[in-house]
Scaffold this motif. Structure first.
Motif, PDB file in Angstrom:
ATOM      1  N   UNK A  65       0.842  -1.198   0.000  1.00  0.00           N
ATOM      2  CA  UNK A  65       0.000   0.000   0.000  1.00  0.00           C
ATOM      3  C   UNK A  65       0.880   1.252   0.000  1.00  0.00           C
ATOM      4  N   UNK A  66       1.963   1.211   0.740  1.00  0.00           N
ATOM      5  CA  UNK A  66       2.863   2.365   0.810  1.00  0.00           C
ATOM      6  C   UNK A  66       3.506   2.610  -0.546  1.00  0.00           C
ATOM      7  N   UNK A  67       3.949   1.531  -1.192  1.00  0.00           N
ATOM      8  CA  UNK A  67       4.517   1.648  -2.541  1.00  0.00           C
ATOM      9  C   UNK A  67       3.526   2.311  -3.493  1.00  0.00           C
ATOM     10  N   UNK A  68       2.274   1.882  -3.408  1.00  0.00           N
ATOM     11  CA  UNK A  68       1.238   2.438  -4.291  1.00  0.00           C
ATOM     12  C   UNK A  68       0.984   3.915  -3.990  1.00  0.00           C
ATOM     13  N   UNK A  69       1.014   4.267  -2.713  1.00  0.00           N
ATOM     14  CA  UNK A  69       0.804   5.670  -2.341  1.00  0.00           C
ATOM     15  C   UNK A  69       1.917   6.545  -2.920  1.00  0.00           C
ATOM     16  N   UNK A  70       3.155   6.093  -2.779  1.00  0.00           N
ATOM     17  CA  UNK A  70       4.267   6.859  -3.345  1.00  0.00           C
ATOM     18  C   UNK A  70       4.200   6.887  -4.874  1.00  0.00           C
ATOM     19  N   UNK A  71       3.767   5.778  -5.491  1.00  0.00           N
ATOM     20  CA  UNK A  71       3.635   5.765  -6.956  1.00  0.00           C
ATOM     21  C   UNK A  71       2.574   6.764  -7.406  1.00  0.00           C
ATOM     22  N   UNK A  72       1.496   6.906  -6.627  1.00  0.00           N
ATOM     23  CA  UNK A  72       0.436   7.853  -6.985  1.00  0.00           C
ATOM     24  C   UNK A  72       0.956   9.291  -6.988  1.00  0.00           C
ATOM     25  N   UNK A  73       2.020   9.532  -6.239  1.00  0.00           N
ATOM     26  CA  UNK A  73       2.590  10.878  -6.140  1.00  0.00           C
ATOM     27  C   UNK A  73       3.853  10.981  -6.980  1.00  0.00           C
ATOM     28  N   UNK A  74       3.705  10.737  -8.269  1.00  0.00           N
ATOM     29  CA  UNK A  74       4.814  10.865  -9.208  1.00  0.00           C
ATOM     30  C   UNK A  74       4.357  11.672 -10.412  1.00  0.00           C
ATOM     31  N   UNK A  75       5.322  12.221 -11.099  1.00  0.00           N
ATOM     32  CA  UNK A  75       5.015  12.973 -12.313  1.00  0.00           C
ATOM     33  C   UNK A  75       4.403  12.053 -13.366  1.00  0.00           C
ATOM     34  N   UNK A  76       4.863  10.800 -13.423  1.00  0.00           N
ATOM     35  CA  UNK A  76       4.313   9.839 -14.372  1.00  0.00           C
ATOM     36  C   UNK A  76       2.824   9.594 -14.150  1.00  0.00           C
ATOM     37  N   UNK A  77       2.432   9.449 -12.902  1.00  0.00           N
ATOM     38  CA  UNK A  77       1.017   9.237 -12.598  1.00  0.00           C
ATOM     39  C   UNK A  77       0.202  10.495 -12.879  1.00  0.00           C
ATOM     40  N   UNK A  78       0.769  11.647 -12.592  1.00  0.00           N
ATOM     41  CA  UNK A  78       0.084  12.899 -12.927  1.00  0.00           C
ATOM     42  C   UNK A  78      -0.165  12.964 -14.427  1.00  0.00           C
ATOM     43  N   UNK A  79       0.850  12.642 -15.208  1.00  0.00           N
ATOM     44  CA  UNK A  79       0.696  12.645 -16.671  1.00  0.00           C
ATOM     45  C   UNK A  79      -0.341  11.617 -17.114  1.00  0.00           C
ATOM     46  N   UNK A  80      -0.358  10.464 -16.464  1.00  0.00           N
ATOM     47  CA  UNK A  80      -1.334   9.430 -16.833  1.00  0.00           C
ATOM     48  C   UNK A  80      -2.758   9.928 -16.602  1.00  0.00           C
ATOM     49  N   UNK A  81      -2.997  10.592 -15.490  1.00  0.00           N
ATOM     50  CA  UNK A  81      -4.336  11.108 -15.215  1.00  0.00           C
ATOM     51  C   UNK A  81      -4.688  12.292 -16.103  1.00  0.00           C
ATOM     52  N   UNK A  82      -3.684  12.922 -16.658  1.00  0.00           N
ATOM     53  CA  UNK A  82      -3.915  13.977 -17.636  1.00  0.00           C
ATOM     54  C   UNK A  82      -4.044  13.396 -19.046  1.00  0.00           C
TER      55      UNK A  82
END
Length: 127
Positions: A65-82
């Protein structure tokens, strides 16, 4: 120290609960600033959790869960949601294996397209 952690986590929880933008803070001006701010909040939550219930923290670690939380807070994930990430065209098993390994190593989500039976898109999520 623990009093400051409790206050920080409570205020952050209130922002989340009231659907307020959690990345906003004085001094946050760029996407990178916002990501760093959120990663700092995760770190503080984990510090408090370690004090209150180390076994719960271990459970979160075990279930990634911690890994996923940190992954959610990345530029890559921001770009994916955009809807602004690169799509990898996969035409071989070896390329798929390389992308899976890359996603795992970088703790990132990769978008792929497979053309075997028409164009089909997938996301590779590390677990």
């Amino acid at each position: 120290m623990s009093r400051i952690l409790v206050k920080t986590v409570r205020e952050f929880r209130n922002r989340v609960s009231h659907h307020e933008p959690v990345w906003k803070k004085y001094g946050v001006e760029t996407e990178i600033d916002a990501i760093e701010h959120l990663r700092d909040k995760i770190s503080k939550i984990l510090q408090l959790l370690e004090l209150v219930s180390p076994e719960k923290k271990r459970l979160l670690e075990k279930n990634k869960i911690i890994e996923r939380a940190y992954r959610a807070c990345t530029l890559g994930e921001l770009r994916r949601f955009q809807h602004n990430i690169a799509t990898h065209n996969v035409k071989s098993i070896s390329k798929l294996c390389r992308l899976v390994q890359s996603a795992h190593d970088a703790n990132s989500v990769e978008k792929i397209q497979v053309y075997e039976m028409g164009k089909i898109s997938f996301l590779i999520h590390p677990n």
